[in-house]
Write an enzyme that holds these catalytic residues in place. Structure first.
Site, PDB file in Angstrom:
ATOM      1  N   ASP A 126      -0.258 -27.694  -7.037  1.00 31.79           N
ATOM      2  CA  ASP A 126      -1.608 -28.075  -7.413  1.00 31.79           C
ATOM      3  C   ASP A 126      -1.738 -27.697  -8.898  1.00 31.79           C
ATOM      4  O   ASP A 126      -0.923 -26.944  -9.432  1.00 31.79           O
ATOM      5  CB  ASP A 126      -2.616 -27.311  -6.559  1.00 31.79           C
ATOM      6  CG  ASP A 126      -4.040 -27.520  -7.017  1.00 31.79           C
ATOM      7  OD1 ASP A 126      -4.472 -28.679  -7.104  1.00 31.79           O
ATOM      8  OD2 ASP A 126      -4.720 -26.518  -7.310  1.00 31.79           O
TER       9      ASP A 126
ATOM     10  N   ASP B  64      -5.304 -27.332 -11.061  1.00 27.47           N
ATOM     11  CA  ASP B  64      -6.456 -26.497 -11.413  1.00 27.47           C
ATOM     12  C   ASP B  64      -6.560 -25.279 -10.497  1.00 27.47           C
ATOM     13  O   ASP B  64      -6.627 -25.407  -9.279  1.00 27.47           O
ATOM     14  CB  ASP B  64      -7.739 -27.317 -11.312  1.00 27.47           C
ATOM     15  CG  ASP B  64      -7.724 -28.510 -12.254  1.00 27.47           C
ATOM     16  OD1 ASP B  64      -7.653 -28.296 -13.469  1.00 27.47           O
ATOM     17  OD2 ASP B  64      -7.769 -29.657 -11.765  1.00 27.47           O
TER      18      ASP B  64
END
Length: 368
Positions: free
Chosen positions: A16, A18
């Site tokens: 991922d 953020d």
């Protein structure tokens, strides 16, 4: 849950973005308040705390417009607020251990992908400010490139497909509950490094870490790190202002702890500076109280000098090395033998060229 399993060897890692690799949350803090002020509104902390990480942009826009009764559509909200976020992306720093892990996996030929709930053009914009990131990922995906974002499994499934690796041979590294659920739905192994109150990841992830600095590739059958110097790890400097010391007590302002990303808990060492020019070697523990990850505790021990100050003095911290993950059972007392052991380890390391000394340029005076 267990980590590496011989029957399902890890052949690729999917990240991922953020909150996992990039500290965009702190960089963009205040943007919503700035935007709402245009409409005579203020941020409602209770409304914000109810939000969950991992929401898509359209979901966030719709909820915000409804919560604050804005006289615009969700699409107009996105159009107006996006430029404010873009300006801040350049300020978003890599989270502790992110660059180290990316470089290590790339050096060892481990295929990597980015799979984010952000739009693809936003992902490209964010990583463009970080040297070598775009080249390190064989696959980069945004939620607009699949039929549904997380917690649906499609982002991770598409990443695995493009990498040419079966789902069972992929390891996902995430920070949010929706991301962990998506990885589970894709039948992939998952390591969680939770942000804020995302402690629901416990029990759903294979392993939950406080920081990427805790990540051990060998647990997943991946090449181990080779950058430890004796018992310590050189790190990209972590700088912290807004701290005050009186006697042997450390006081932190709210802004000082807010300036730290959530994924930084651990035992560190480095340098402290007092006004005007008093520098000391220090051992620092940073701890987060679960389940409230936002409750931070910082403790400083002076390695070679007693801090016996009669009055409150401003202190700046420059952390250059990491010793270990935080364990609440350790370091419960300043008299602990463990503290003395770690002081000795830190003292020896700070005399090595691998760990830079205090740099005046690193401490531009910023009072948080």
């Amino acid at each position: 849950m267990n980590g590496f399993n011989e029957e399902a060897k890890i052949l690729a890692v999917i990240f991922d973005l953020d909150g996992t690799l990039l500290d965009t949350e702190r960089a963009t803090r205040g943007v919503l308040n700035e935007f709402l002020a245009r409409y005579g509104k203020e941020v409602d902390k209770e409304k914000q705390e109810k939000r969950r990480l991992g929401m898509t942009q359209k979901e966030t826009a719709a909820v915000t417009v409804q919560d604050y009764q804005l006289p615009i559509t969700p699409d107009q909200f996105i159009k107006e607020i996006t430029p404010l976020y873009r300006e801040r992306w350049a300020e978003a720093k890599a989270l502790p251990g992110a660059n180290r892990l990316i470089k290590h996996l790339r050096k060892n030929g481990v295929p990597m992908a980015l799979a984010s709930n952000s739009l693809r053009e936003y992902v490209d914009g964010k990583i463009s400010h970080h040297e070598g990131w775009k080249e390190s990922f064989s696959v980069i995906l945004g939620s607009d490139q699949v039929k549904a974002g997380k917690p649906a499994p499609y982002l991770f499934e598409e990443a695995a497909k493009k990498l040419g690796v079966d789902a069972v041979n992929c390891l996902v590294i995430e920070d949010s509950l929706v991301g962990v659920k998506a990885a589970n739905a894709a039948k992939m192994k998952v390591v969680a490094v939770p942000s804020r109150s995302e402690t629901d990841c416990h029990g759903l992830a294979n392993i939950v870490l406080h920081s990427l600095l805790e990540f051990q590739p060998e647990l997943w059958g991946l090449p181990p790190f080779d950058d430890w110097v004796d018992k310590t790890l050189p790190i990209e400097p972590i700088r912290l202002n807004g701290l005050y010391v009186t006697g042997s007590l450390l006081e932190t302002t709210e802004n000082a702890t807010l300036s730290l990303p959530d994924q930084v808990a651990g035992l560190y060492f480095g340098w402290s500076k007092f006004d005007p020019d008093r520098n000391f070697k220090i051992l620092v523990s940073i701890n987060f109280e679960f389940p409230s990850v936002t409750s931070k505790r910082i403790h400083v021990w002076f390695i070679d000098a007693n801090s016996d100050h009669k009055s409150k003095q401003h202190m700046q911290i420059h952390l250059v090395g990491y010793i270990r993950a935080w364990d609440n059972k350790d370091l419960t007392s300043t008299e602990s033998e463990k503290v003395e052991e770690y002081k000795s380890i830190a003292r020896a390391s700070l005399d090595l060229p691998s760990f830079p000394c205090f740099l005046q340029k690193s401490f531009a005076r910023v009072t948080l």
